[in-house]
Write a protein that holds these residues in place. Structure first.
Motif, PDB file in Angstrom:
ATOM      1  N   PRO A   1      14.451 148.229  26.939  1.00 25.03           N
ATOM      2  CA  PRO A   1      15.131 148.679  28.008  1.00 25.03           C
ATOM      3  C   PRO A   1      15.647 150.107  28.707  1.00 25.03           C
ATOM      4  N   GLY A   2      14.927 150.790  30.195  1.00 24.41           N
ATOM      5  CA  GLY A   2      15.026 152.293  30.319  1.00 24.41           C
ATOM      6  C   GLY A   2      13.418 153.161  30.442  1.00 24.41           C
ATOM      7  N   SER A   3      12.615 152.638  29.846  1.00 22.40           N
ATOM      8  CA  SER A   3      11.884 152.838  29.395  1.00 22.40           C
ATOM      9  C   SER A   3      10.812 153.486  30.699  1.00 22.40           C
ATOM     10  N   SER A   4      10.481 152.974  31.225  1.00 20.10           N
ATOM     11  CA  SER A   4      10.319 152.892  32.862  1.00 20.10           C
ATOM     12  C   SER A   4       8.480 152.146  32.453  1.00 20.10           C
ATOM     13  N   VAL A   5       8.294 151.957  31.433  1.00 17.78           N
ATOM     14  CA  VAL A   5       6.780 150.971  31.370  1.00 17.78           C
ATOM     15  C   VAL A   5       7.038 149.419  31.389  1.00 17.78           C
ATOM     16  N   ASN A   6       5.906 148.559  31.334  1.00 17.06           N
ATOM     17  CA  ASN A   6       5.795 147.532  31.156  1.00 17.06           C
ATOM     18  C   ASN A   6       6.775 146.359  30.875  1.00 17.06           C
ATOM     19  N   TYR A   7       6.964 146.098  32.203  1.00 16.35           N
ATOM     20  CA  TYR A   7       8.471 145.524  32.418  1.00 16.35           C
ATOM     21  C   TYR A   7       8.209 144.352  33.468  1.00 16.35           C
ATOM     22  N   PHE A   8       9.060 143.092  32.977  1.00  9.32           N
ATOM     23  CA  PHE A   8       9.238 142.252  33.696  1.00  9.32           C
ATOM     24  C   PHE A   8      10.602 141.998  34.358  1.00  9.32           C
ATOM     25  N   CYS A   9      10.736 141.526  35.548  1.00  6.94           N
ATOM     26  CA  CYS A   9      12.216 142.094  36.268  1.00  6.94           C
ATOM     27  C   CYS A   9      12.680 141.655  37.523  1.00  6.94           C
ATOM     28  N   LEU A  10      13.753 140.411  37.432  1.00  5.92           N
ATOM     29  CA  LEU A  10      14.098 139.557  38.383  1.00  5.92           C
ATOM     30  C   LEU A  10      15.875 140.461  38.930  1.00  5.92           C
ATOM     31  N   GLN A  11      15.900 140.768  39.955  1.00  2.00           N
ATOM     32  CA  GLN A  11      16.428 141.640  40.068  1.00  2.00           C
ATOM     33  C   GLN A  11      17.417 141.194  41.504  1.00  2.00           C
ATOM     34  N   THR A  12      18.572 141.202  41.721  1.00  2.00           N
ATOM     35  CA  THR A  12      19.140 141.490  43.110  1.00  2.00           C
ATOM     36  C   THR A  12      19.680 142.907  42.915  1.00  2.00           C
ATOM     37  N   VAL A  13      20.174 144.054  42.496  1.00  3.18           N
ATOM     38  CA  VAL A  13      19.584 144.934  42.032  1.00  3.18           C
ATOM     39  C   VAL A  13      19.481 145.320  40.293  1.00  3.18           C
ATOM     40  N   GLY A  14      19.079 146.392  40.024  1.00  2.96           N
ATOM     41  CA  GLY A  14      19.341 146.661  38.637  1.00  2.96           C
ATOM     42  C   GLY A  14      18.287 146.867  38.143  1.00  2.96           C
ATOM     43  N   CYS A  15      17.179 146.268  38.518  1.00  2.00           N
ATOM     44  CA  CYS A  15      16.084 147.154  37.056  1.00  2.00           C
ATOM     45  C   CYS A  15      14.720 148.124  37.784  1.00  2.00           C
ATOM     46  N   TYR A  16      14.078 147.642  39.088  1.00  3.65           N
ATOM     47  CA  TYR A  16      13.638 149.249  39.651  1.00  3.65           C
ATOM     48  C   TYR A  16      13.696 149.351  40.974  1.00  3.65           C
ATOM     49  N   PHE A  17      12.926 149.982  41.516  1.00  4.78           N
ATOM     50  CA  PHE A  17      13.539 150.716  42.996  1.00  4.78           C
ATOM     51  C   PHE A  17      12.337 150.314  43.502  1.00  4.78           C
TER      52      PHE A  17
END
Length: 190
Positions: free
Chosen positions: A109-125
């Motif tokens: 987490p936090g490496s900014s590569v290769n991810y799948f994210c569900l969010q209200t706020v918190g994973c990506y911009f």
């Protein structure tokens, strides 16, 4: 003899009872890409935390390239209480207030590569509610609102043949010990 019967019964039940787990599968479009895979939980019903996720296997595709994030090459990080499980599926409340997210990322987490994210706020911009994937630096996202079931419960697993064999051996041991007990009780010294 009674102890042997109890031991055989315990072995039969222990071997025949699989560890409690629930597998949920999904296939969702994310912008021009997609995320397909499975998430395995410890069978908790209700709000999930990272500790409830026992395995995951998620193929992320940006339309040109793909990468599979798994519990062997990545990590899961869950914040808030928007991720919930039922007996029929996994849901995420994209309308929940505050920082709520479920991030499945390689290598961490936090490496900014290769991810799948569900969010209200918190994973990506941008900081908007929805699903996002990032593959080698390219971010794709889809805005969502409301409580959305994004994964369905997979069919229950059938025990393996070895499990059935051990169960039958255990029940056979119980039957043999009970039969021997009847024979000993039938001997009468009058």
């Amino acid at each position: 003899m009674k102890l042997a019967s109890i031991a055989c019964a315990a072995v039969a039940v222990a071997v025949a009872t699989p560890a409690s787990a629930a597998v949920y599968t999904f296939n969702t479009s994310v912008g021009a890409g997609s995320a397909t895979g499975s998430i395995t939980t410890d069978d908790t019903i209700g709000v999930l935390s990272g500790a409830n996720i026992t395995a995951f296997n998620i193929l992320i595709n940006d339309g040109a390239d793909s990468f599979t994030v798994t519990n062997n090459n990545g990590s899961v990080l869950i914040g808030g209480n928007a991720l919930t499980a039922t007996s029929t599926g996994l849901s995420f409340d994209f309308s929940a207030q505050g920082a709520n997210y479920a991030l499945f990322q390689n290598p961490f987490p936090g490496s900014s590569v290769n991810y799948f994210c569900l969010q209200t706020v918190g994973c990506y911009f941008p900081a908007e509610a929805g699903i996002g994937i990032r593959l080698q630096g390219e971010l794709l996202n889809s805005s969502l609102s409301g409580n959305v079931q994004f994964a369905q419960a997979a069919a229950a697993a059938v025990p393996e043949p070895a499990t059935w064999a051990m169960m039958l051996i255990g029940f056979g041991g119980i039957g043999a010990s009970m039969r021997r007990r009847k024979q000993v009780a039938a001997v009468n010294f009058a």
